[in-house]
Design a protein around this motif. Structure first.
Motif, mmCIF file in Angstrom:
data_model
loop_
_atom_site.group_PDB
_atom_site.id
_atom_site.type_symbol
_atom_site.label_atom_id
_atom_site.label_comp_id
_atom_site.label_asym_id
_atom_site.label_seq_id
_atom_site.Cartn_x
_atom_site.Cartn_y
_atom_site.Cartn_z
ATOM 1 N N ILE A 117 1.736 -19.471 -9.450
ATOM 2 C CA ILE A 117 1.706 -20.532 -8.438
ATOM 3 C C ILE A 117 0.753 -20.206 -7.284
ATOM 4 C CG2 ILE A 117 3.841 -21.792 -8.833
ATOM 5 C CD1 ILE A 117 5.311 -19.902 -7.070
ATOM 6 N N PHE A 118 0.597 -18.920 -6.962
ATOM 7 C CA PHE A 118 -0.386 -18.524 -5.949
ATOM 8 C C PHE A 118 -1.374 -17.552 -6.604
ATOM 9 C CE2 PHE A 118 3.414 -19.237 -3.236
ATOM 10 C CZ PHE A 118 2.901 -20.189 -2.387
ATOM 11 N N PRO A 119 -2.583 -17.955 -6.923
ATOM 12 C CA PRO A 119 -3.540 -16.999 -7.501
ATOM 13 C C PRO A 119 -3.729 -15.779 -6.607
ATOM 14 C CG PRO A 119 -4.393 -19.227 -7.680
ATOM 15 C CD PRO A 119 -3.133 -19.313 -6.860
ATOM 16 N N ALA A 120 -3.524 -15.930 -5.306
ATOM 17 C CA ALA A 120 -3.683 -14.805 -4.385
ATOM 18 C C ALA A 120 -2.723 -13.677 -4.718
ATOM 19 C CB ALA A 120 -3.453 -15.270 -2.949
ATOM 20 N N ALA A 121 -1.589 -14.021 -5.356
ATOM 21 C CA ALA A 121 -0.584 -12.996 -5.622
ATOM 22 C C ALA A 121 -1.063 -11.995 -6.667
ATOM 23 C CB ALA A 121 0.706 -13.657 -6.094
ATOM 24 N N ASN A 122 -2.018 -12.417 -7.491
ATOM 25 C CA ASN A 122 -2.483 -11.566 -8.580
ATOM 26 C C ASN A 122 -2.812 -10.149 -8.114
ATOM 27 O OD1 ASN A 122 -4.140 -10.316 -10.520
ATOM 28 N ND2 ASN A 122 -4.668 -12.280 -11.425
ATOM 29 N N TRP A 123 -3.732 -10.023 -7.188
ATOM 30 C CA TRP A 123 -4.152 -8.687 -6.741
ATOM 31 C C TRP A 123 -3.083 -7.998 -5.917
ATOM 32 C CZ3 TRP A 123 -9.854 -7.417 -5.275
ATOM 33 C CH2 TRP A 123 -10.656 -7.607 -6.418
ATOM 34 N N HIS A 124 -2.393 -8.781 -5.074
ATOM 35 C CA HIS A 124 -1.346 -8.179 -4.242
ATOM 36 C C HIS A 124 -0.267 -7.554 -5.116
ATOM 37 C CE1 HIS A 124 -2.723 -9.325 -0.327
ATOM 38 N NE2 HIS A 124 -2.811 -10.589 -0.636
ATOM 39 N N GLU A 125 0.080 -8.233 -6.205
ATOM 40 C CA GLU A 125 1.125 -7.702 -7.078
ATOM 41 C C GLU A 125 0.632 -6.489 -7.845
ATOM 42 O OE1 GLU A 125 3.694 -11.783 -7.698
ATOM 43 O OE2 GLU A 125 2.431 -11.100 -9.329
ATOM 44 N N ARG A 126 -0.636 -6.532 -8.228
ATOM 45 C CA ARG A 126 -1.183 -5.333 -8.877
ATOM 46 C C ARG A 126 -1.118 -4.145 -7.922
ATOM 47 N NH1 ARG A 126 -7.007 -6.443 -11.186
ATOM 48 N NH2 ARG A 126 -6.959 -4.205 -11.503
ATOM 49 N N GLU A 127 -1.417 -4.408 -6.644
ATOM 50 C CA GLU A 127 -1.378 -3.322 -5.666
ATOM 51 C C GLU A 127 0.043 -2.788 -5.503
ATOM 52 O OE1 GLU A 127 -2.764 -4.226 -1.671
ATOM 53 O OE2 GLU A 127 -1.656 -2.472 -1.008
ATOM 54 N N THR A 128 1.004 -3.704 -5.402
ATOM 55 C CA THR A 128 2.380 -3.261 -5.214
ATOM 56 C C THR A 128 2.872 -2.505 -6.446
ATOM 57 O OG1 THR A 128 2.645 -5.278 -3.947
ATOM 58 C CG2 THR A 128 4.626 -4.033 -4.398
ATOM 59 N N TYR A 129 2.450 -2.970 -7.617
ATOM 60 C CA TYR A 129 2.796 -2.235 -8.839
ATOM 61 C C TYR A 129 2.197 -0.830 -8.792
ATOM 62 C CZ TYR A 129 2.038 -0.525 -13.555
ATOM 63 O OH TYR A 129 1.965 0.282 -14.648
ATOM 64 N N ASP A 130 0.944 -0.760 -8.376
ATOM 65 C CA ASP A 130 0.245 0.519 -8.318
ATOM 66 C C ASP A 130 0.925 1.485 -7.338
ATOM 67 O OD1 ASP A 130 -1.582 2.536 -8.311
ATOM 68 O OD2 ASP A 130 -3.301 1.327 -7.743
#
Lengths: 203, 183, 412
Positions: free
Chosen positions: A101-114
């Protein structure tokens, strides 16, 4: 939609609870309702700009251990909302992915996963973003030391030609670090590691 | 030598159009006045490196304005900024792509020792992966400090045994590798 | 006399006659960076090319990940201020202010008006400094080297001002929680006025060099178009968002530091292409000059730090050295850190690159429990995999230049 307050949200989403906040509107949302809630917030309440996704590690012995935090800004009525969502499993934490729903979440979630090791279910390409691919730890977890842990160098051939290693950083003589709690002697910014010396370094 | 006021103790009428000197001196003289830096701009220091190249500080006064981003055309790598472990691999590869002779300047605290970034992600000094000739302190160093370092590098180049290295490059490389292994 | 020798290339026929059909759809992988002259930092792009047209682009970041957030958990609030310098190292003063504001928001601390005015001055000078570099380097990316030299000359003048104010050219560490490190030096405001009087003609010169320059216009207009919807969906902020036609400026819409007292316009783009982003930055510099003039005219007298917050603010040096009470206060702040109540707060400031956010979680005491830094460049770059495909290889430099990102705050 003008300024949303907690009462108007509660009317729509019965599962929300209010969260203590020093600044703007903040709510707790159970993980299973997160997708539904964020979709509705975007479409019906005007919260359309996802500014930040992160998580907090409340340390190993607490439960729930990980809390996902989302900040969404409305570009129309200029208000922020903070959504907090606890991860159910403490050992293998996961949350639903908002990347759909928010394409912006893509990288943020990768970062939080990392950084935290939270798996985002339904993420299109959940892989490390800041550390290198094979890095074995999640550095922002509370038990991970600031100095790091010895791991193999990212590139094997370079490791061999340059004799390079990923070593814990020497914590002596560098920027002094402080702890959050303890006696005044312990809180005071200081060199935490006294084992490192010049002699040791040149061994 | 057409100048009226030559300060050299050299008279072309007597000695002819020839200057006798050491091969080392000539080679070093050429090398040190035509350093082509490779700006390894990684972080904040890169901004000061740009300032050194720009109008006020003007590195071309020292014959070093030919910044080459291709390592194959450069002979001095200026490591300006924090080298992280993820980046270290790249820095080393680029260093290996540079043609001999080559020099490395570690610009700033991070490149020299890891600086204020004592953390899990930061390589604690670029000298752990490439040999460094000149270290510059500061976070970031002022442009004058970098210019000073480059002049120091010129001095260092001037003292090298270039001919010996030319005639026996392989022996020199082997000796250097051995020394590195022992250390 | 030189002789020539015929050489034959066996494959030639195959490449010209037969392959026309076969070559269609054949793609080439090309790696750009992390060390590359126009990547503005250590950004790596994995691209796939069909001829000269990019079909796929995957940005790889993290080459400058230094562990700032982990460091923050081990530092008192004031100790962390120098690390904020190195986030967006083109506008450190603005970063300092944003961090201090976030912590003060959590502590519900209001700084005096003079301090606010000084901070506004800092933010706007930082904006000029950052946008000058942004425009200069953007020009360089498009092949106009002269602009870079012009803007760097101005930036050097700014650095002289920063140095006088803070003691450093650009790693300023000027704010403290609850104030700024020291008051502005005597006569400094006059020198700021001289600078902004001097920067306006330079802006006109840059305008003449770029705005109607055929090559520049051809290379930037219609290139890298970000639609209004995409800009919002990908979380773009600052000039990149406004160039796409979204009128969102936190200085106007969520006023902080008394920005509501100053009269300024928020330029908004129409097409969201590279050219719009350039025009927008150039205009923002002019608006910053306007704000600075008003601040200088109206700067109030008073204290430059919150004097009554004795558990949070470290008093200035001259008081520490002359008074017992302030000496003890300084000792406590240094050893224990500013005492920030438990809770959480999120603050975003309108920085030159976009909204720089700090999310502070405190359990009380002088050290943050968790500090999340939201770098606007991180979001600006996340749109690349959607934005770049379909463009020519040569457009990459222009698109990257126009997004005006900095890896320090992207990787943190």
């Amino acid at each position: 939609m003008s300024d949303a307050n907690f009462a108007s949200l509660k009317e729509r989403f019965a599962y929300l609870t209010e969260r203590d906040s020093a600044d703007h509107l903040a709510v707790n949302c159970p993980a299973e309702h997160l997708l539904e809630c964020c979709t509705a917030l975007r479409d019906d309440f005007g919260y359309d700009l996802l500014v930040d996704v992160t998580a907090i590690d409340w340390a190993a012995e607490t439960s729930p251990r990980f809390t996902g935090i989302y900040h969404i800004l409305s570009t129309t009525h200029h208000a922020y909302i903070r959504i907090a969502s606890d991860c159910v499993d403490d050992a293998a934490p996961s949350l639903p992915s908002l990347a759909g729903i928010f394409p912006a979440a893509n990288w943020h979630e990768r970062e939080t996963y990392d950084m935290m090791g939270i798996r985002y279910e339904g993420h299109p390409d959940l892989k490390r973003i800041l550390m290198w691919e094979d890095y074995p730890y999640h550095p922002l977890r509370k038990e991970f030391p600031l100095a790091g842990i010895e791991v193999p160098f990212p590139a094997a051939d370079v490791a061999e030609t340059a004799n390079a290693k990923v070593l814990p950083a020497p914590m002596m003589g560098g920027p002094f670090v402080s702890s959050a709690d303890g006696t005044m002697r312990e809180i005071e910014p200081q060199a935490k590691d006294e084992s490192w010396t010049e002699k040791e370094e040149n061994r | 030598m057409k100048s009226e006021n030559t300060t050299l103790g050299y008279n072309s009428k007597v000695e002819g159009e020839v200057v006798v000197t050491q091969a080392d001196a000539v080679i070093n003289w050429i090398r040190k006045h035509s350093v082509w830096p490779m700006p390894m701009g990684l972080a904040c220091c890169a901004i000061e490196l740009m300032a050194v190249g720009a109008s006020r500080f003007d590195i071309s006064r020292f014959g070093m304005e030919v910044m080459r981003f291709s390592p194959r055309q450069a002979d001095c790598m200026i490591v300006s900024g924090t080298v992280t472990y993820k980046m270290a691999e790249v820095v080393r590869r680029i260093y290996e792509q540079m043609a001999e002779p080559k020099w490395v300047v570690a610009m700033g605290a991070c490149a020299s020792t890891g600086g204020m970034y004592r953390s899990y992600a930061t390589l604690q000094g670029v000298d752990r992966i490439v040999p460094v000739d000149v270290y510059v302190s500061g976070c970031p160093p002022r442009p004058e400090a970098l210019l000073d370092a480059m002049i120091k590098l010129q001095d260092k180049i001037g003292r090298e045994r270039s001919v010996k290295n030319l005639t026996a490059p392989k022996a020199a490389a082997a000796a250097a590798a051995l020394a590195e292994k022992e250390a | 006399m030189a002789t020539t020798k015929e050489i034959s290339i066996g494959d030639l026929g195959a490449r010209t006659g037969v392959a026309e059909e076969e070559l269609k759809g054949e793609t080439m992988a090309l790696n750009v960076g992390p060390s590359h002259p126009t990547t503005h930092g250590v950004l790596r792009l994995l691209t796939e090319l069909d001829g000269d047209i990019i079909t796929k682009c995957e940005p790889v970041i993290g080459y400058l990940h230094r562990g700032d957030e982990k460091i923050a958990e081990n530092m008192t609030y004031n100790q962390f201020v120098p690390y904020t310098d190195r986030l967006d190292y083109l506008a450190p003063l603005a970063n300092n202010v944003a961090f201090a504001m976030a912590v003060e928001k959590l502590a519900a601390l209001e700084v005096p008006e003079r301090c606010q005015a000084i901070r506004v001055l800092c933010c706007e000078l930082a904006r000029i400094s950052s946008h000058l570099l942004g425009v200069g380097v953007f020009g360089m990316d498009a092949g106009a080297w002269t602009v870079f030299m012009y803007t760097f000359t101005e930036r050097e003048k700014l650095y002289t001002l920063f140095e006088e104010l803070t003691g450093a050219r650009f790693t300023t560490s000027y704010t403290r929680i609850g104030g700024v490190a020291r008051d502005i030096p005597e006569g400094w405001l006059g020198r700021v006025t001289d600078f902004i009087n001097g920067v306006l003609p330079v802006l006109d010169q840059i305008d003449k060099l770029l705005t109607r320059n055929r090559i520049f216009v051809d290379r930037t207009q219609g290139i890298g178009v970000i639609s209004r919807e995409d800009a919002i969906a990908y979380g773009l902020t600052g000039p990149n968002l406004r160039a796409s036609g979204v009128d969102l400026d936190l200085r106007k819409d969520k006023p902080y530091l008394g920005y509501e007292r100053y009269d300024f316009d928020v330029p908004v783009g129409t097409t969201g292409d590279c050219y719009d982003r350039y025009l927008l930055r150039a205009e923002e510099v002019r608006q910053s000059v306007r704000i600075i003039r008003q601040v200088i005219d109206t700067i109030p007298d008073g204290s430059f730090y919150a004097e009554d917050a004795k558990r949070i603010v470290s008093p200035p040096k001259e008081k520490v050295l002359t008074s017992m009470e302030e000496l003890i206060q300084n000792f406590m702040i240094t050893t224990e850190g500013p005492q920030i109540p438990a809770g959480e707060a999120y603050f975003e400031a309108e920085n030159p690159k976009g909204a720089l956010g700090f999310y502070v979680v405190s359990k009380g005491g002088g050290v943050p429990y968790r500090l999340k830094i939201r770098g606007p460049s991180f979001c600006s770059l996340s749109i690349l995999d959607k934005l770049v495909p379909g463009h020519y290889m040569t457009d990459i430099t222009v698109i990257l230049g126009s997004l005006d990102f900095v890896m320090g705050e992207c990787d943190r």
